[in-house]
Write a protein that holds these residues in place. Structure first.
Motif, PDB file in Angstrom:
ATOM      1  N   LEU A   1       0.980  -1.184  -0.002  1.00 27.82           N
ATOM      2  CA  LEU A   1       0.007  -0.012  -0.103  1.00 27.82           C
ATOM      3  C   LEU A   1       0.907   1.058  -0.082  1.00 27.82           C
ATOM      4  CD1 LEU A   1      -2.840   1.284   0.121  1.00 27.82           C
ATOM      5  CD2 LEU A   1      -2.801   0.953   2.727  1.00 27.82           C
ATOM      6  N   TYR A  37      -4.272   5.855   9.003  1.00 31.21           N
ATOM      7  CA  TYR A  37      -5.187   5.792   7.975  1.00 31.21           C
ATOM      8  C   TYR A  37      -5.965   4.620   7.873  1.00 31.21           C
ATOM      9  CZ  TYR A  37      -7.237   7.012   3.447  1.00 31.21           C
ATOM     10  OH  TYR A  37      -8.430   7.235   2.455  1.00 31.21           O
ATOM     11  N   LEU A  38      -5.300   3.309   7.788  1.00 27.90           N
ATOM     12  CA  LEU A  38      -6.126   2.237   7.826  1.00 27.90           C
ATOM     13  C   LEU A  38      -6.962   1.820   8.916  1.00 27.90           C
ATOM     14  CD1 LEU A  38      -3.547  -0.101   5.793  1.00 27.90           C
ATOM     15  CD2 LEU A  38      -5.510   1.132   4.918  1.00 27.90           C
ATOM     16  N   VAL A  41     -10.103   3.813   8.543  1.00 26.48           N
ATOM     17  CA  VAL A  41     -10.919   3.016   7.389  1.00 26.48           C
ATOM     18  C   VAL A  41     -11.515   1.597   8.017  1.00 26.48           C
ATOM     19  CG1 VAL A  41     -10.684   1.361   5.257  1.00 26.48           C
ATOM     20  CG2 VAL A  41      -9.686   3.595   5.582  1.00 26.48           C
ATOM     21  N   ALA A  81      -8.922   2.156   0.083  1.00 24.85           N
ATOM     22  CA  ALA A  81      -8.049   1.422   0.593  1.00 24.85           C
ATOM     23  C   ALA A  81      -7.903  -0.302   0.225  1.00 24.85           C
ATOM     24  CB  ALA A  81      -7.844   1.534   2.067  1.00 24.85           C
ATOM     25  N   HIS A  82      -9.218  -0.694   0.142  1.00 24.38           N
ATOM     26  CA  HIS A  82      -9.084  -2.180  -0.109  1.00 24.38           C
ATOM     27  C   HIS A  82      -8.894  -2.367  -1.675  1.00 24.38           C
ATOM     28  CE1 HIS A  82     -13.249  -0.720  -1.241  1.00 24.38           C
ATOM     29  NE2 HIS A  82     -13.350  -1.639  -2.104  1.00 24.38           N
ATOM     30  N   ILE A  85      -5.135  -2.272  -1.604  1.00 27.11           N
ATOM     31  CA  ILE A  85      -4.482  -3.655  -1.059  1.00 27.11           C
ATOM     32  C   ILE A  85      -4.714  -4.814  -2.095  1.00 27.11           C
ATOM     33  CG2 ILE A  85      -4.959  -5.202   0.859  1.00 27.11           C
ATOM     34  CD1 ILE A  85      -5.448  -2.796   2.570  1.00 27.11           C
TER      35      ILE A  85
END
Length: 102
Positions: A1, A37-38, A41, A81-82, A85
């Motif tokens: 990421l 950040y994650l 999320v 994000a997903h 990833i």
């Protein structure tokens, strides 16, 4: 990421560091920003703000640079994000499993 987002360490920084004999910071320095950040999320924020990331880092007593947080937010703008990833997951196959198994 981190590579997909491109937040740390930036390629131009590494080139300057090599040419000036300056030690490049460890990738873990940038990972705290992505980690926060994650976490936001996972906590339900589809597009976390700089304040969300700051709040997470502050809650953990972690020092931060506002510029780095802003960079993560800027680079993640319009991205999920997903999806990043999932796109980067296949790149791990090149690293091998390293497990001996037997």
């Amino acid at each position: 990421l981190a590579q997909a987002v491109g937040c740390w360490p930036p390629t131009d920084f590494l080139a300057r560091a090599r040419s000036q004999r300056v030690a490049a910071p460890s990738s873990s320095m940038g990972m705290k920003y992505l980690g926060a950040y994650l976490m936001a999320v996972i906590g339900g924020k589809e597009s976390p703000t700089a304040d969300d990331v700051k709040a997470i880092l502050e809650a953990g007593g972690i020092e931060f640079e506002a510029e780095m947080i802003d960079r993560v937010i800027e680079r993640m703008d319009g991205k999920q994000a997903h999806e990043l990833i999932a796109a980067g997951y296949g790149k791990f196959a090149a690293c091998g499993g390293g497990g001996g198994g037997g």
